[in-house]
Design a protein around this motif. Structure first.
Motif, PDB file in Angstrom:
ATOM      1  N   ARG A 100       0.831  -1.208   0.000  1.00  0.00           N
ATOM      2  CA  ARG A 100       0.000   0.000   0.000  1.00  0.00           C
ATOM      3  C   ARG A 100       0.862   1.253   0.000  1.00  0.00           C
ATOM      4  O   ARG A 100       1.663   1.483   0.905  1.00  0.00           O
ATOM      5  N   HIS A 101       0.685   2.088  -1.013  1.00  0.00           N
ATOM      6  CA  HIS A 101       1.364   3.376  -1.090  1.00  0.00           C
ATOM      7  C   HIS A 101       0.375   4.406  -1.617  1.00  0.00           C
ATOM      8  O   HIS A 101      -0.442   4.095  -2.500  1.00  0.00           O
ATOM      9  N   THR A 102       0.446   5.610  -1.108  1.00  0.00           N
ATOM     10  CA  THR A 102      -0.396   6.686  -1.623  1.00  0.00           C
ATOM     11  C   THR A 102      -0.054   6.962  -3.083  1.00  0.00           C
ATOM     12  O   THR A 102       1.110   7.101  -3.435  1.00  0.00           O
ATOM     13  N   SER A 103      -1.084   7.034  -3.921  1.00  0.00           N
ATOM     14  CA  SER A 103      -0.887   7.312  -5.343  1.00  0.00           C
ATOM     15  C   SER A 103      -1.415   8.700  -5.673  1.00  0.00           C
ATOM     16  O   SER A 103      -2.626   8.940  -5.608  1.00  0.00           O
ATOM     17  N   ARG A 104      -0.509   9.610  -6.019  1.00  0.00           N
ATOM     18  CA  ARG A 104      -0.892  10.963  -6.432  1.00  0.00           C
ATOM     19  C   ARG A 104      -0.857  11.070  -7.949  1.00  0.00           C
ATOM     20  O   ARG A 104      -0.519  12.128  -8.491  1.00  0.00           O
ATOM     21  N   PHE A 105      -1.228   9.984  -8.610  1.00  0.00           N
ATOM     22  CA  PHE A 105      -1.262   9.917 -10.058  1.00  0.00           C
ATOM     23  C   PHE A 105      -2.717   9.865 -10.525  1.00  0.00           C
ATOM     24  O   PHE A 105      -3.629   9.618  -9.730  1.00  0.00           O
ATOM     25  N   PRO A 106      -2.970  10.089 -11.818  1.00  0.00           N
ATOM     26  CA  PRO A 106      -4.347  10.001 -12.317  1.00  0.00           C
ATOM     27  C   PRO A 106      -4.892   8.585 -12.179  1.00  0.00           C
ATOM     28  O   PRO A 106      -4.178   7.609 -12.407  1.00  0.00           O
ATOM     29  N   ARG A 242      -7.364  -0.031   8.028  1.00  0.00           N
ATOM     30  CA  ARG A 242      -8.049  -1.261   7.607  1.00  0.00           C
ATOM     31  C   ARG A 242      -8.680  -1.068   6.237  1.00  0.00           C
ATOM     32  O   ARG A 242      -8.588  -1.948   5.372  1.00  0.00           O
ATOM     33  N   VAL A 243      -9.309   0.075   6.019  1.00  0.00           N
ATOM     34  CA  VAL A 243      -9.922   0.356   4.718  1.00  0.00           C
ATOM     35  C   VAL A 243      -8.856   0.405   3.620  1.00  0.00           C
ATOM     36  O   VAL A 243      -9.031  -0.156   2.533  1.00  0.00           O
ATOM     37  N   LEU A 244      -7.723   1.078   3.893  1.00  0.00           N
ATOM     38  CA  LEU A 244      -6.678   1.205   2.885  1.00  0.00           C
ATOM     39  C   LEU A 244      -6.057  -0.151   2.553  1.00  0.00           C
ATOM     40  O   LEU A 244      -5.777  -0.447   1.379  1.00  0.00           O
ATOM     41  N   ALA A 247      -8.626  -2.146   0.570  1.00  0.00           N
ATOM     42  CA  ALA A 247      -8.699  -1.610  -0.793  1.00  0.00           C
ATOM     43  C   ALA A 247      -7.518  -2.087  -1.622  1.00  0.00           C
ATOM     44  O   ALA A 247      -7.666  -2.410  -2.814  1.00  0.00           O
ATOM     45  N   THR A 248      -6.344  -2.156  -1.022  1.00  0.00           N
ATOM     46  CA  THR A 248      -5.158  -2.649  -1.732  1.00  0.00           C
ATOM     47  C   THR A 248      -5.346  -4.097  -2.143  1.00  0.00           C
ATOM     48  O   THR A 248      -5.044  -4.472  -3.287  1.00  0.00           O
ATOM     49  N   LEU A 249      -5.856  -4.931  -1.242  1.00  0.00           N
ATOM     50  CA  LEU A 249      -6.116  -6.329  -1.590  1.00  0.00           C
ATOM     51  C   LEU A 249      -7.182  -6.445  -2.676  1.00  0.00           C
ATOM     52  O   LEU A 249      -7.170  -7.405  -3.458  1.00  0.00           O
ATOM     53  N   ASP A 250      -8.086  -5.482  -2.725  1.00  0.00           N
ATOM     54  CA  ASP A 250      -9.149  -5.480  -3.740  1.00  0.00           C
ATOM     55  C   ASP A 250      -8.680  -4.937  -5.087  1.00  0.00           C
ATOM     56  O   ASP A 250      -9.479  -4.832  -6.027  1.00  0.00           O
ATOM     57  N   GLY A 251      -7.406  -4.573  -5.190  1.00  0.00           N
ATOM     58  CA  GLY A 251      -6.866  -4.081  -6.454  1.00  0.00           C
ATOM     59  C   GLY A 251      -7.034  -2.598  -6.689  1.00  0.00           C
ATOM     60  O   GLY A 251      -6.801  -2.118  -7.801  1.00  0.00           O
TER      61      GLY A 251
END
Length: 307
Positions: A100-106, A242-244, A247-251
Motif C-alpha cells: 500500500r502506497h499513496t498514489s498521487r497519479f491520475p 483497515r480500509v486502505l 482496498a489494496t487487496l481489492d486491487g
C-alpha cells in the motif's frame, strides 16, 4: 499527515506489551493544533499495522487505548502474550502493508463495483467508524471545499512553512530524508484540477516533473465517527488503515486528502447532514491506476525502545 511518522514504540519485556506513544516534536501546530486530531489518526493507523503484524506472527494483539489518563501521549498499549484467536481476521491483511502506497497519479474512470465499496464500509465498521459514499452533488461540494482550503493555505505563510518543512522539492537535495514527502512522490501536476490531490510543490518547479489530466469524476469516500474525542481519532486511524489495506487487496489504489479538514470553518461542511456520521475524519480517493512509489520510513532504532 505529510509522512511525519509521529510515533514511538516501547516494548516491555516483563509483560510482553508494546506501548505506542505520540511524538509532539512531529506535530503540526498550525494545521493540526492541540489536541492534535490528525496526529492521533496517523498513530491509529500505525497501531493497526502493529495489530495486523502481531496476528500474522500468531500473537493476539489485546489493545487498550489511552490507558493512562495522566499521560496523554501514551496512546495505546498492546499486549502480545497470548496466541492469536482462531476467528482473528487481521492476518489476511498483512501482505497489503508493504504494497500500500499513496498514489498521487491520475486514476482511470472505471467504476468501482458496489460490492467492493460495501466491503470497505464493513471494514470501517469493524473498527468502530463509518465509511460514507457521497453522491455526485456532495462530491462536487467536497471538491469545492478542498479548493477553498488550498487557497487559504496559499495565503497563510505559517501553513505554507509547515508544509514545506515536511517536503523535499529538490530531487538532488542531498541524502534522502527518512520522513516527509520526497519530490518523486508528488505525482504530476494537474492540467485541469479535478481530483483532490495536494500539490506539495506549490509554485516551485520540480525538475523532471510533468503534468497530466486526472479523472474528471473522482470516487471519494468519507471516513468518520459519531464523536470527536481522542479515542475516536485513534479508532478512526485504525479504521482508515483497515480500509486502505482492504482496498489494496481489492486491487484499488488510494490517496488521502485532509486539506478541508485542517480548517475548522470548512471541516463541518464536509459531512452530509443527512448521514449518521457526526464528524468526518478523512477524505479518501479510490480508483484504479498506477501504484504510488514507496516513501521513506524512519529507522527502527529511532522509533523502537526495548526495556
Amino acid at each position: 499527515m505529510h509522512n511525519a511518522q509521529p510515533w514511538t514504540f516501547r516494548f516491555l519485556r516483563h509483560s510482553g506489551s508494546l506501548q505506542l506513544r505520540g511524538d509532539p516534536e512531529r506535530a503540526m501546530p498550525k494545521t493540526d493544533p492541540a489536541p492534535h486530531r490528525a496526529l492521533h489518526l496517523g498513530c491509529g493507523a500505525a497501531l493497526f499495522n502493529l495489530r495486523v503484524t502481531a496476528a500474522h506472527a500468531c500473537r493476539e494483539p489485546v489493545t487498550r487505548l489511552l490507558p493512562d489518563p495522566a499521560d496523554p501521549w501514551l496512546l495505546a498499549e498492546v499486549n502480545l502474550a497470548g496466541p492469536v484467536r482462531d476467528d482473528d481476521d487481521l492476518a489476511v491483511l498483512h501482505p497489503a502493508i508493504r504494497r500500500r502506497h499513496t498514489s498521487r497519479f491520475p486514476f482511470t474512470d472505471e467504476e468501482i463495483p458496489e460490492s467492493i465499496l460495501d466491503g470497505l464500509c464493513g471494514a470501517a465498521l469493524l473498527e468502530g467508524a463509518r465509511l460514507y459514499v457521497p453522491d455526485a452533488w456532495h462530491v462536487r461540494s467536497v471538491l469545492d471545499l478542498v479548493h477553498d482550503a488550498e487557497g487559504r493555505e496559499a495565503m497563510d505563510p505559517e501553513a505554507r512553512a509547515e508544509t514545506a518543512r515536511w517536503t523535499q522539492t529538490d530531487i538532488n537535495d542531498g541524502a534522502p530524508r527518512p520522513e516527509g514527502i520526497p519530490a518523486y512522490a508528488f505525482g504530476p501536476r494537474q492540467r485541469d484540477v479535478t481530483a483532490p490531490v495536494r500539490d506539495f510543490a506549490g509554485r516551485q518547479t520540480v525538475p523532471g516533473r510533468g503534468s497530466a489530466t486526472f479523472e474528471k469524476w473522482p470516487c471519494l469516500v468519507l471516513l468518520g465517527t459519531a464523536d470527536d474525542r481522542p479515542t475516536d481519532w485513534l479508532r478512526a486511524g485504525q479504521a482508515l488503515e483497515r480500509v486502505l489495506l482492504q482496498a489494496t487487496l481489492d486491487g484499488l489504489v488510494t490517496s488521502l486528502t485532509s486539506h478541508a479538514l485542517e480548517w475548522p470553518e470548512l471541516r463541518w461542511a464536509v459531512r452530509d447532514p443527512g448521514s449518521a456520521m457526526g464528524h468526518v475524519q478523512m477524505v479518501i480517493r479510490l480508483g484504479y491506476g498506477p501504484t504510488g512509489p514507496a516513501t521513506p520510513r524512519r529507522p527502527v532504532g529511532d522509533v523502537l525502545d526495548i526495556v
